[in-house]
Scaffold this motif. Sequence first.
Motif, PDB file in Angstrom:
ATOM      1  N   UNK A   1       0.798  -1.204   0.000  1.00 54.68           N
ATOM      2  CA  UNK A   1       0.000   0.000   0.000  1.00 54.68           C
ATOM      3  C   UNK A   1       0.838   1.263   0.000  1.00 54.68           C
ATOM      4  N   UNK A   2       0.191   2.390  -0.183  1.00 58.17           N
ATOM      5  CA  UNK A   2       0.734   3.744  -0.154  1.00 58.17           C
ATOM      6  C   UNK A   2       0.824   4.308  -1.568  1.00 58.17           C
ATOM      7  N   UNK A   3       1.083   5.599  -1.645  1.00 67.44           N
ATOM      8  CA  UNK A   3       1.148   6.280  -2.935  1.00 67.44           C
ATOM      9  C   UNK A   3       2.314   5.735  -3.755  1.00 67.44           C
ATOM     10  N   UNK A   4       2.081   5.548  -5.040  1.00 67.31           N
ATOM     11  CA  UNK A   4       3.100   4.952  -5.908  1.00 67.31           C
ATOM     12  C   UNK A   4       4.413   5.732  -5.866  1.00 67.31           C
ATOM     13  N   UNK A   5       4.347   7.041  -5.809  1.00 69.56           N
ATOM     14  CA  UNK A   5       5.575   7.843  -5.825  1.00 69.56           C
ATOM     15  C   UNK A   5       6.401   7.637  -4.558  1.00 69.56           C
ATOM     16  N   UNK A   6       5.794   7.097  -3.520  1.00 74.30           N
ATOM     17  CA  UNK A   6       6.478   6.927  -2.233  1.00 74.30           C
ATOM     18  C   UNK A   6       6.864   5.477  -1.927  1.00 74.30           C
TER      19      UNK A   6
ATOM     20  N   UNK B   1      -8.548 -10.689  -7.818  1.00 71.44           N
ATOM     21  CA  UNK B   1      -9.109  -9.903  -6.715  1.00 71.44           C
ATOM     22  C   UNK B   1     -10.241  -9.046  -7.249  1.00 71.44           C
ATOM     23  N   UNK B   2     -11.147  -8.665  -6.358  1.00 70.92           N
ATOM     24  CA  UNK B   2     -12.157  -7.688  -6.732  1.00 70.92           C
ATOM     25  C   UNK B   2     -11.500  -6.363  -7.101  1.00 70.92           C
ATOM     26  N   UNK B   3     -10.263  -6.163  -6.644  1.00 71.63           N
ATOM     27  CA  UNK B   3      -9.502  -4.962  -7.023  1.00 71.63           C
ATOM     28  C   UNK B   3      -9.293  -4.886  -8.528  1.00 71.63           C
ATOM     29  N   UNK B   4      -9.434  -6.006  -9.230  1.00 75.34           N
ATOM     30  CA  UNK B   4      -9.258  -6.018 -10.686  1.00 75.34           C
ATOM     31  C   UNK B   4     -10.456  -5.434 -11.421  1.00 75.34           C
ATOM     32  N   UNK B   5     -11.493  -5.018 -10.687  1.00 72.36           N
ATOM     33  CA  UNK B   5     -12.666  -4.427 -11.332  1.00 72.36           C
ATOM     34  C   UNK B   5     -12.590  -2.908 -11.372  1.00 72.36           C
ATOM     35  N   UNK B   6     -11.542  -2.315 -10.783  1.00 73.95           N
ATOM     36  CA  UNK B   6     -11.472  -0.854 -10.701  1.00 73.95           C
ATOM     37  C   UNK B   6     -10.020  -0.426 -10.523  1.00 73.95           C
ATOM     38  N   UNK B   7      -9.702   0.838 -10.830  1.00 68.90           N
ATOM     39  CA  UNK B   7      -8.357   1.329 -10.523  1.00 68.90           C
ATOM     40  C   UNK B   7      -8.096   1.256  -9.022  1.00 68.90           C
ATOM     41  N   UNK B   8      -6.839   1.140  -8.643  1.00 69.70           N
ATOM     42  CA  UNK B   8      -6.474   0.875  -7.247  1.00 69.70           C
ATOM     43  C   UNK B   8      -5.507   1.936  -6.727  1.00 69.70           C
ATOM     44  N   UNK B   9      -5.987   3.161  -6.444  1.00 72.02           N
ATOM     45  CA  UNK B   9      -5.105   4.167  -5.846  1.00 72.02           C
ATOM     46  C   UNK B   9      -4.517   3.666  -4.531  1.00 72.02           C
ATOM     47  N   UNK B  10      -3.272   3.994  -4.272  1.00 67.12           N
ATOM     48  CA  UNK B  10      -2.545   3.566  -3.088  1.00 67.12           C
ATOM     49  C   UNK B  10      -2.349   2.046  -3.051  1.00 67.12           C
ATOM     50  N   UNK B  11      -2.462   1.450  -4.221  1.00 61.33           N
ATOM     51  CA  UNK B  11      -2.135   0.037  -4.404  1.00 61.33           C
ATOM     52  C   UNK B  11      -1.985  -0.211  -5.891  1.00 61.33           C
ATOM     53  N   UNK B  12      -1.385   0.760  -6.570  1.00 63.32           N
ATOM     54  CA  UNK B  12      -1.423   0.793  -8.037  1.00 63.32           C
ATOM     55  C   UNK B  12      -0.780  -0.429  -8.673  1.00 63.32           C
ATOM     56  N   UNK B  13       0.380  -0.836  -8.184  1.00 64.66           N
ATOM     57  CA  UNK B  13       1.069  -1.967  -8.803  1.00 64.66           C
ATOM     58  C   UNK B  13       0.360  -3.266  -8.453  1.00 64.66           C
TER      59      UNK B  13
END
Length: 265
Positions: A95-100, A141-153
Amino acid sequence: MPQYGTRPLPVVTGGSNGIGYSLAQQFASNGYDILIAAEDAHHLEQAAACLAAGGAKLETHAGDLATEEGVNSLYGALRGRPVDVLCVNAGVGLGNAFVETDLQRELRMVDLNVRGAVQLIKLVLKGMVARNEGKLLFTSSIAATMPDPFGAVYGGTKVFLRWFGEAPRNELKDTDVAVMVLMPGVTDTGFFHRADMDDTRAGATQSKDDPDVVAKAAYEALMADTHKVVPTLRNKVMAGVADVTPAPLAAQIHRGLSEPGSGKT
């Protein structure tokens, strides 16, 4: 490897805990021998001891499935034994912002969740197709149904697994090899702690799904040759809505679950 009898053999990666362990329990209670694979040998031994109490013949394989050598080692441990079911379940999040976030952890995530999965599936699926029998389960994952901010990768790896699973299913539609994608929602495992997401709304919620319920739904759907399963009615509704929601709005909704600090009251 122990001398197995004639019972079918499932291989479950990430089988020492969480959904993978619950999947192994499903197979153990339905007359299968089992090979569970994970990185930590101690956790595997503990899991195997619990699973064997039900009478299943167990084998464990400790190895790093984020590496080519680790996947080859697991495949070699089969010693030519046909795999009746392959559950590609091993995976990690961050988790966390991709840039960090830490790049090396993310690259390793891609290696485990994607590259290692592709390698293992390629090795095992060839044998299934040659025999014209076998079952393959992808844990997306259900995460595959939408963009995942703070879990982008992490979200990207699960999108890959979702559609990668659907593609060979279509390629193999005229065979007796079944392919299914499992898309669980927020589940009560150690995932959120390991992904540094304890302070998110998803990580902190007390209404997580039971991994045994998830695994039972997955097992029944796999036996029924369903192309995908989203366990529990709540998740089915969420996934259905997400699939038709514009991406920017879906991303904002998901942000409410995954943003650091969102779980604090």
